[in-house]
Design an enzyme around this catalytic site. Structure first.
Site, PDB file in Angstrom:
ATOM      1  N   ASN A  42       0.840  -1.197   0.000  1.00 28.38           N
ATOM      2  CA  ASN A  42       0.000   0.000   0.000  1.00 28.38           C
ATOM      3  C   ASN A  42       0.878   1.252   0.000  1.00 28.38           C
ATOM      4  OD1 ASN A  42       0.583  -0.819   2.689  1.00 28.38           O
ATOM      5  ND2 ASN A  42      -1.100   0.383   3.513  1.00 28.38           N
ATOM      6  N   CYS A  53      -4.198   0.567  -2.516  1.00 28.31           N
ATOM      7  CA  CYS A  53      -3.996  -0.689  -1.789  1.00 28.31           C
ATOM      8  C   CYS A  53      -2.908  -1.539  -2.455  1.00 28.31           C
ATOM      9  CB  CYS A  53      -5.276  -1.514  -1.786  1.00 28.31           C
ATOM     10  SG  CYS A  53      -6.630  -0.766  -0.885  1.00 28.31           S
ATOM     11  N   GLU A  55      -3.004  -4.611  -3.265  1.00 28.52           N
ATOM     12  CA  GLU A  55      -3.520  -5.516  -4.302  1.00 28.52           C
ATOM     13  C   GLU A  55      -3.577  -4.823  -5.658  1.00 28.52           C
ATOM     14  OE1 GLU A  55      -4.732  -4.860  -1.308  1.00 28.52           O
ATOM     15  OE2 GLU A  55      -5.890  -6.519  -0.486  1.00 28.52           O
TER      16      GLU A  55
HETATM   17  N1  THU Z   1      -5.201  -1.667   2.477  1.00 31.96           N
HETATM   18  C1  THU Z   1      -4.631  -2.449   1.526  1.00 31.96           C
HETATM   19  O1  THU Z   1      -3.564  -2.124   0.986  1.00 31.96           O
HETATM   20  N2  THU Z   1      -5.248  -3.607   1.189  1.00 31.96           N
HETATM   21  C2  THU Z   1      -6.352  -4.093   1.812  1.00 31.96           C
HETATM   22  O2  THU Z   1      -6.810  -5.181   1.479  1.00 31.96           O
HETATM   23  C3  THU Z   1      -6.997  -3.325   2.869  1.00 31.96           C
HETATM   24  C4  THU Z   1      -6.449  -1.971   3.127  1.00 31.96           C
HETATM   25  C5  THU Z   1      -4.514  -0.437   2.885  1.00 31.96           C
HETATM   26  C6  THU Z   1      -5.171   0.853   2.498  1.00 31.96           C
HETATM   27  C7  THU Z   1      -4.612   1.801   3.537  1.00 31.96           C
HETATM   28  O3  THU Z   1      -3.332   2.258   3.103  1.00 31.96           O
HETATM   29  C8  THU Z   1      -4.418   0.925   4.767  1.00 31.96           C
HETATM   30  O4  THU Z   1      -4.396  -0.409   4.292  1.00 31.96           O
HETATM   31  C9  THU Z   1      -5.513   1.072   5.815  1.00 31.96           C
HETATM   32  O5  THU Z   1      -6.767   0.945   5.269  1.00 31.96           O
END
Ligand code: THU
Length: 132
Positions: A42, A53, A55
């Site tokens: 992220n 995110c 993913e």
């Molecule tokens: N986040 C992800 O990268 N993937 C996920 O599946 C859930 C949330 C990140 C977004 C943000 O930077 C942090 O986690 C908190 O939500």
């Protein structure tokens, strides 16, 4: 590649996360049908909404390199100062974005839940996906 190996690659990717605002770091490893693995973490922004995110970083890297067709994604996430012990499933936006690049009933989502490795399909996580 087995599930644990893909989770370990996601754990390495998590080390690059840039998450000073939430303090929650995530790593993802996306396995393509050709055997290649694209990683993501992220990346947050001080203006919040451009934050992305892990993913979708992994997916964007793969697509931008001409890689199409995916078998699985492994995801790990936790507060930055902790080892990932609780399952971190993809958010709704990532589920939707992934849905148009995979066969939903075959594509595996792999997470760690304590000592267990849990595997489900994207179809399990996003029934009735939006289709244009
Ligand atoms: N986040 C992800 O990268 N993937 C996920 O599946 C859930 C949330 C990140 C977004 C943000 O930077 C942090 O986690 C908190 O939500």
């Amino acid at each position: 590649m087995d599930h644990v190996a893909l989770l370990e690659i996601a754990e390495q990717a998590r080390e690059h996360a840039y998450a000073p605002y939430s303090g929650f770091t995530v790593g993802a490893a996306l396995l393509a049908l050709d055997g290649s693995v694209s990683t993501g973490c992220n990346i947050e922004s001080s203006v919040f909404s451009p934050s992305i995110c892990a993913e979708r970083v992994a997916l964007s890297k793969a697509i931008s390199e001409g890689i199409h067709g995916f078998a699985a994604i492994a995801i790990v996430g936790a507060p930055a100062d902790q080892a990932p012990t609780e399952a971190c499933y993809p958010c709704g936006v990532c589920r939707q974005v992934l849905s148009e690049h995979v066969e939903m009933d075959k594509f595996e989502v792999i997470v760690r839940d304590g000592d267990e490795v849990k595997v489900c399909t994207l179809a399990d996580l996003l029934p009735k996906a939006f289709v244009l």
